[in-house]
Write a protein that holds these residues in place. Structure first.
Motif, PDB file in Angstrom:
ATOM      1  N   ARG A  29       0.823  -1.212   0.000  1.00 23.16           N
ATOM      2  CA  ARG A  29       0.000   0.000   0.000  1.00 23.16           C
ATOM      3  C   ARG A  29       0.856   1.262   0.000  1.00 23.16           C
ATOM      4  O   ARG A  29       0.353   2.360   0.194  1.00 23.16           O
ATOM      5  CB  ARG A  29      -0.918   0.026   1.221  1.00 23.16           C
ATOM      6  N   GLY A  30       2.168   1.090  -0.177  1.00 19.95           N
ATOM      7  CA  GLY A  30       3.048   2.247  -0.304  1.00 19.95           C
ATOM      8  C   GLY A  30       3.561   2.811   0.997  1.00 19.95           C
ATOM      9  O   GLY A  30       4.152   3.908   1.004  1.00 19.95           O
ATOM     10  N   LEU A  31       3.407   2.122   2.111  1.00 24.26           N
ATOM     11  CA  LEU A  31       3.887   2.639   3.390  1.00 24.26           C
ATOM     12  C   LEU A  31       5.372   2.321   3.584  1.00 24.26           C
ATOM     13  O   LEU A  31       5.889   1.316   3.077  1.00 24.26           O
ATOM     14  CB  LEU A  31       3.079   2.034   4.537  1.00 24.26           C
ATOM     15  N   ASP A  32       6.039   3.179   4.343  1.00 28.09           N
ATOM     16  CA  ASP A  32       7.448   2.997   4.698  1.00 28.09           C
ATOM     17  C   ASP A  32       7.489   2.126   5.958  1.00 28.09           C
ATOM     18  O   ASP A  32       7.088   2.576   7.043  1.00 28.09           O
ATOM     19  CB  ASP A  32       8.094   4.360   4.938  1.00 28.09           C
ATOM     20  N   VAL A  33       7.956   0.890   5.821  1.00 25.41           N
ATOM     21  CA  VAL A  33       7.879  -0.104   6.900  1.00 25.41           C
ATOM     22  C   VAL A  33       9.277  -0.530   7.323  1.00 25.41           C
ATOM     23  O   VAL A  33      10.124  -0.848   6.471  1.00 25.41           O
ATOM     24  CB  VAL A  33       7.067  -1.335   6.457  1.00 25.41           C
ATOM     25  N   THR A  34       9.505  -0.560   8.618  1.00 20.99           N
ATOM     26  CA  THR A  34      10.744  -1.082   9.188  1.00 20.99           C
ATOM     27  C   THR A  34      10.411  -2.284  10.056  1.00 20.99           C
ATOM     28  O   THR A  34       9.523  -2.205  10.918  1.00 20.99           O
ATOM     29  CB  THR A  34      11.463  -0.023  10.044  1.00 20.99           C
ATOM     30  N   VAL A  35      11.088  -3.410   9.819  1.00 22.27           N
ATOM     31  CA  VAL A  35      10.919  -4.619  10.630  1.00 22.27           C
ATOM     32  C   VAL A  35      12.195  -4.817  11.437  1.00 22.27           C
ATOM     33  O   VAL A  35      13.292  -4.863  10.863  1.00 22.27           O
ATOM     34  CB  VAL A  35      10.650  -5.859   9.757  1.00 22.27           C
TER      35      VAL A  35
END
Length: 418
Positions: A29-35
Motif C-alpha cells: 500500500r506504499g507505506l514505509d515499513v521497518t521490521v
C-alpha cells in the motif's frame, strides 16, 4: 552503527510469519515499513538450519496445504513440497497399528482391532467425526457449541480406550497438549484441514517458507540482530536507538509478548523438544508418523517419531536417514533415553544412531483452551499500537498468517491508507 531510521510509517517488531505477512501487505500500500528482528535470520519459529548436510527445522514442523492463508500467501510449487502419506502408525500394547489409506494398512488395523485393543465401532465413529469435519464449512464449525476436546470426544460416544490409544497420542503432538484441554472448535478445524489437505515439508526445509514471505516483503526495511527493548504507540526503542512511527506492531513469538506488552494477559505456552538423530538409511524406510499409544508408564514418553528422509531425502546426506523425535512439556529427557525409546516405537534397534542436534522451543505453541469464541482475538490495542501472532488466532501457521493480515488491515484503516 544501526540502520534504524529516525522515523517511518510503521515499525513491526518480529520477522516471524505474522510480521512478514503484515509487512508485505503494508508496503504493497506504499507505506514505509521497518521490521526489527532480534535474531540473525527471518522466520521466528518457522526456521531451519543446515548442519553437515542435515536440514534441521526448528522442531518437527509440517506445512498443511489445506490452510487458506497458505494457498493465498505462498507459491507452493516453488517450495518443492514433499508430502507425507495420510495416516499414522501407533505403537500399542499389542504391536504396531498402521492406519493408512491402503490395503495393507486396512489389514493391519483389522488384525489388531479384532481383539481388545480398540473396538471397530470406535474406529468407525472416529472416521465419521473426521469426515463430518471435512465436509463442514469452517464458519459453521466456528459456531458449534464449544467445550474442550476430551469432553467433545466423550460426548461423541468414543470409548476411553480409543481416545487413549489413537486420539490422545496424535493430538498430543499437534497441540502439545496431552490433557486434550484444547478448544473443541480448534480441534475440529484441525481435523478438517488434515482431511482436506496434505501434510508436507519443503525440500529445503521450512526456512523456505519464511524466505519466500520475506521476499514478498522485500520493499520493507528488515533489520536483523536488532532487539526491541520498549514499545508504545508511536515509539520503539531498540539496542540501536529509537524510532518514531505512525503505527507500531508487536509480532514477536508468544513467549516474548509479556516483556513488550505487559498490559496483555500472558499467553499460556506449550513447550516442546525435538531430538534429531542420524543412522545409515535402510533400503525401505517407513514414511508414516509414529506415535506412542501404549498404556501405563514405560519410560520416556515421545509425542511423535518421524523418519524425515523417508519423505524428504534432501533432509540428510546421501545414504543417511534423519529421524525427528519429539517430547511435550518443559522437561528435556536425556538424548540416550529418547534414542532408545524412538527405536522401540519404530520397531528397530538404536545401533548406529548418532545424535545430530536437540532443539528446545519454550514457546512452541500458545495454548488454545475454551472459550475461544470465534477464535480471533483483537489485534488493535489502541490507535497506533497493534499486535499479531498465532496467540491472537488459532495456534498454527494459518493463525499466524491471518493475524498478520488482520493487524495490517487495522493499521491501514487507522492511517487512512487505501
Amino acid at each position: 552503527m544501526s540502520d534504524l531510521p529516525a522515523s517511518c510509517d510503521v515499525v513491526i517488531i518480529g520477522a516471524g510469519v505474522a510480521g512478514l505477512v503484515a509487512a508485505a501487505d503494508l508496503v504493497e500500500r506504499g507505506l514505509d515499513v521497518t521490521v526489527v528482528e532480534a535474531e540473525a535470520g527471518v522466520g521466528g519459529r518457522v526456521r531451519s538450519t543446515v548442519r553437515d548436510g542435515y536440514v534441521l527445522d526448528r522442531g518437527f514442523q509440517v506445512l498443511n496445504t489445506a490452510y487458506p492463508a497458505v494457498r493465498r500467501r505462498l507459491d507452493l510449487d516453488a517450495l518443492a513440497l514433499r508430502a507425507f502419506p495420510k495416516g499414522m502408525a501407533v505403537r500399542t500394547d499389542r504391536g504396531l497399528l498402521r492406519l493408512e489409506a491402503s490395503p495393507p494398512g486396512a489389514l493391519s488395523a483389522l488384525s489388531l482391532l479384532s481383539g481388545a485393543e480398540v473396538r471397530p465401532s470406535d474406529l468407525l465413529r472416529l472416521l465419521r467425526l473426521v469426515g463430518s469435519d471435512a465436509l463442514e464449512p469452517a464458519d459453521r464449525i466456528k459456531r458449534r457449541p464449544e467445550t474442550d476436546t476430551l469432553t467433545a470426544l466423550r460426548r461423541s460416544g468414543l470409548g476411553a480406550r480409543a481416545v487413549n490409544t489413537l486420539v490422545r497420542p496424535f493430538l498430543s503432538g499437534v497441540f502439545l497438549d496431552p490433557s486434550l484441554g484444547t478448544s473443541s472448535r480448534v480441534n475440529d478445524l484441525v481435523w478438517r484441514s488434515f482431511a482436506r489437505g496434505r501434510l508436507t515439508v519443503p525440500e529445503a526445509g521450512v526456512q523456505a517458507v519464511a524466505d519466500q514471505l520475506a521476499a514478498r516483503a522485500r520493499d520493507a526495511r528488515i533489520l536483523l540482530g536488532e532487539k526491541a527493548r520498549e514499545v508504545s504507540a508511536g515509539t520503539v526503542r531498540t539496542d540501536g536507538g529509537t524510532v518514531r512511527a505512525r503505527a507500531v506492531m508487536v509480532a514477536v513469538g508468544p513467549g516474548a509478548v509479556p516483556r513488550l506488552l505487559p498490559r496483555l494477559p500472558a499467553p499460556v505456552l506449550r513447550p516442546a523438544t525435538t531430538y534429531f538423530h542420524s543412522r545409515p538409511a535402510l533400503e525401505r524406510e517407513d514414511p508414516l508418523l509414529h506415535v506412542d499409544g501404549r498404556s501405563g508408564q514405560h519410560g520416556t514418553r515421545l509425542s511423535s517419531v518421524m523418519v524425515m528422509t523417508a519423505t524428504a531425502p534432501s533432509y540428510a546426506p546421501p545414504g543417511r536417514a534423519l529421524i525427528a523425535s519429539s517430547t511435550v512439556g518443559p522437561d528435556r529427557p536425556g538424548e540416550d533415553a529418547v534414542r532408545a525409546e524412538a527405536a522401540r516405537i519404530l520397531g528397530t534397534d538404536a545401533e548406529g544412531w548418532e545424535h545430530v542436534e536437540t532443539v528446545h522451543i519454550p514457546d512452541a505453541l500458545p495454548a488454545a483452551p475454551p472459550p475461544m469464541g470465534d477464535l480471533r482475538r483483537p489485534v488493535r490495542l489502541e490507535k497506533g499500537l497493534y499486535v499479531a501472532g498465532d496467540h491472537r488466532d488459532t495456534p498454527s501457521l494459518q493463525g499466524a498468517m491471518v493475524s498478520g493480515e488482520r493487524a495490517a488491515a487495522a493499521v491501514l484503516a487507522d492511517l487512512g491508507a487505501r
